[in-house]
Design a protein around this motif. Sequence first.
Motif, mmCIF file in Angstrom:
data_model
loop_
_atom_site.group_PDB
_atom_site.id
_atom_site.type_symbol
_atom_site.label_atom_id
_atom_site.label_comp_id
_atom_site.label_asym_id
_atom_site.label_seq_id
_atom_site.Cartn_x
_atom_site.Cartn_y
_atom_site.Cartn_z
ATOM 1 N N ASP A 1 0.897 3.623 4.324
ATOM 2 C CA ASP A 1 1.992 2.990 3.588
ATOM 3 C C ASP A 1 2.390 1.733 4.328
ATOM 4 N N LEU B 1 -1.983 5.417 0.485
ATOM 5 C CA LEU B 1 -3.383 5.142 0.192
ATOM 6 C C LEU B 1 -4.301 6.101 0.936
ATOM 7 N N LYS B 2 -5.158 6.784 0.176
ATOM 8 C CA LYS B 2 -6.092 7.743 0.774
ATOM 9 C C LYS B 2 -7.499 7.483 0.275
ATOM 10 N N LYS B 3 -8.453 7.858 1.118
ATOM 11 C CA LYS B 3 -9.850 7.684 0.722
ATOM 12 C C LYS B 3 -10.683 8.815 1.294
ATOM 13 N N ASN C 1 -5.338 -0.997 -8.547
ATOM 14 C CA ASN C 1 -6.341 0.029 -8.227
ATOM 15 C C ASN C 1 -7.628 -0.093 -9.030
ATOM 16 N N LEU D 1 0.861 -1.168 0.000
ATOM 17 C CA LEU D 1 0.000 0.000 0.000
ATOM 18 C C LEU D 1 0.899 1.219 0.000
ATOM 19 N N ARG E 1 -0.024 -3.017 -10.037
ATOM 20 C CA ARG E 1 -1.012 -2.059 -9.571
ATOM 21 C C ARG E 1 -2.416 -2.609 -9.828
ATOM 22 N N GLY F 1 -3.211 7.295 -4.178
ATOM 23 C CA GLY F 1 -2.305 6.272 -3.690
ATOM 24 C C GLY F 1 -2.410 5.025 -4.545
ATOM 25 N N GLU F 2 -1.704 3.997 -4.127
ATOM 26 C CA GLU F 2 -1.632 2.819 -4.982
ATOM 27 C C GLU F 2 -1.690 1.541 -4.156
ATOM 28 N N ILE F 3 -2.368 0.543 -4.709
ATOM 29 C CA ILE F 3 -2.352 -0.795 -4.117
ATOM 30 C C ILE F 3 -1.650 -1.702 -5.108
ATOM 31 N N VAL G 1 -10.290 3.817 -4.849
ATOM 32 C CA VAL G 1 -9.149 4.450 -4.189
ATOM 33 C C VAL G 1 -9.143 5.914 -4.594
#
Lengths: 286, 353
Positions: free
Chosen positions: B23, B9-11, B68, B6, B66, B58-60, B55
Motif C-alpha cells: 500500500d 497489491l498482491k501477486k 488494473n 497502490l 483504476r 489489489g488495485e493500482i 495483478v
Amino acid sequence: MPRANESGMVRKRGVGYWLTHLGLIIGVLFIFFPIWLAFVASTVSQQEIVRPPMPLWPGDQFIENYTAALFSGVNVPVAKMLLNSLIMALGIALGKIVISLLSAFAIVYFNFPGRRFFFWMIFLTLMLPVEVRIVPTFQVIANFGMLNSYSGLIFPLIASATATFLFRQYFMTVPDELAEAARVDGARPMQFFWHILLPMSRTNIAALFVILFIYGWNQYLWPLLITTDPEMNTIVMGIRQMFPSGDDVADWPVIMATSILAMIPPIIVVISMQKLFIRGLVDSEK
Amino acid sequence: MATLKLDGLKKSFGDTKVIHGIDIDIAEGEFIVIVGPSGCGKSTLLRMVAGLETVTSGEIQINGVRVNDLEPMDRNIAMVFQNYALYPHMNVFDNMAYGLKIAKTPKPEIAERVQTAAKLLQLEDFLQRRPRELSGGQRQRVAMGRAIVRRPAVFLFDEPLSNLDAKLRVQMRLEIRELQRSLGVTALYVTHDQVEAMTLADRMIVMNDGVADQIGAPLDVYKNPATTFVAGFIGSPATNFFGTDEVTVNRNKALMSAFSDAERAVLEKPATMIGVRPEHLQVCEPHDAYLTLSVNYSEALGAETLIHGKLPMGTAITIRQNGHLPLPEGGQELGAVWSENSVMVFDQNGKRV
C-alpha cells in the motif's frame, strides 16, 4: 569486422603460404573440372562430343547450342522450364519464409493452450522426408485438381519445420524487454512483428531464402510426379526428360547447355545475397 | 504528472506468492525508489504498475483511475529498462519516435518533441546513429529520451543504471534526478543499490521477500529502520547485530545508560538483537567499553578506516572510524562504545522496539 588476412592465419609468408594456396587451387580445379567439361560440351557440335577423345577446350557452337536450348529445347524450350523453376523456387522459398515466420512468432510470443504440443508436432515433421508422404500428398493434390499447375508444384512443399525451428530459436534470443518496450510504446502484436521483429530478422531471412531457393530449385521427385505436361516441366527434371528413351540419339550439346543454364539462377541468388547470407549465419545482431 | 496509488497489491505466480500486499500513496511529482535484494519482488511490482504483469489482487490507480486492466500504452506511463531495450535496427530518432508514430502523432510534432528531448539529453549529434554505435551512457539517455517524448504521467525505471560503470553511474544518477525534478513527473525507480536509493528518493520502499518492510524518506529509514532487514540493508557497511550476551564489559552500565525502559524490558528476553551502525561505534579505553573485540584486519580507505573484528561469542563486527586515527593491527584487543541514541533493539521477530 576484421578481415581474415589481417589477423593471423594467412598472414605468414613462405613455403607454407604457397603450399596452402597450391592445395586450395588444386581443390578448386578438382571441383570445377566437371562443370568445365559440361561447359565445353555445350559449346561444341554433337559429332565432336561422341568422337573420342572428349574435347577439353570450348568449340564454336556456343551461340547455336544455347539458342537451340533456350528457344526450342528437346521437348519444351528451356526458357519456359527456367520460368517454371523460377516460379516454383520463389514460391517455395517465399512461402516457407512467410509461414515459418508467422508460426514461429505465434509459438514464441503467444501463450495459447497446446503451444508446446504444436511446436513439437511441427518439429516432428522434420523427421519425415518428402518421399515418405509422397503418395498421400499426391492423392490430395490430384483430388484438388492441382496436377500440372504452379499451385500443385508449390503448396505441398510450402510448410517448413526447419525454418520454423530456426526462426523460433532466433526469436527466443531476442530479449523479452524488446517486446515489452514495444508494448509500452503502444505497439500491437502485429505492429511489433512488422516494425521490430521482421527488420531484426532480415539477415536470417536472407540466409534462409538462399537455402530454400536452392532447395526449391533442385526439387526433382515431386515435379516429376505431378507434371505430365511438358509445358509445366521444371528445369531440373526437364534435363532428365531430355534423355531419349530407346535408341534415339541424345542431343548432348543442348542438354549440357541446359545444365549450365540450370545452374545460373541459383548462382546469381547466392552471389547477390552472399553478404547478407554470411551475416545471417554468423552474427545475430543484437 | 499524476498521483499513483497502490492499494493492497498482491501477486502470485501459481501457488508462489511473490508480493504480499503493498500500500502506498504517491503524490504528484514524487520520486519513489523501490529498493531490495534480488528476488524480493521489486521488479515484479514495477512491472505490475507498468501493465506487463497482471495483478492478482489489489488495485493500482493512476490519477485516481483504476488501471488494473488497461494495456501499458493506455496507462500513460513510460518505462526505462535495465538493458535499455532499444530497437537495434532503428536509429536514435526512430527509437525515440516509435511510440509517437504508433499513436499517429503528426510528423512535425514528433520531430519537435524528439528534438526537444534530444537537446535535453545532449543527444542531438547522435540522432542518426544506431544503438550499437553508442556508448552505454548514450544508450541509457536514448532510453530515457524514449520515455520523455511520450510525456507520460508516471516514469518507471527498472534498474536503469546497473549496466553502467561506476563513474558513469554517479553521473547518470544526478542527471536522472535533475531531469525528473525539471519535468516534475512522478517516478517509480527500482534498484538494488542503496546508494541510488538514498540519493534519488523522496521516499523509498524497502522490500524484503514481497513485503514492504518500510516506506519512508531515506534519512528517516536510515535513522529509524523498522526491522533488522532494513537496518542491515540500508547503510554501508551493514549494521552490526549481536545478542545481549556479547555486551560483556560494563554490561550493567551499558544496559542501564543506553536503553529506554521498553528496550530494557525486551532485552531480558532471548533472541533479542542489538543493532549498531559501524559509524556509531568508537574505539575506547577498555574500562569504558561496552564491547570488546579482537581485530581480524583493518581496511584503510584513506578518509576512513574499517576495522573488522570478532566479539567474544564470535559475532563479526565492523567499526568505521576516521582515517587519521591510528590503525589497529590484527589480533589486537579493542574496546568499543556506541554513541548516545545510536543503539537499536529488535525483538525476536526482527521488529524494532
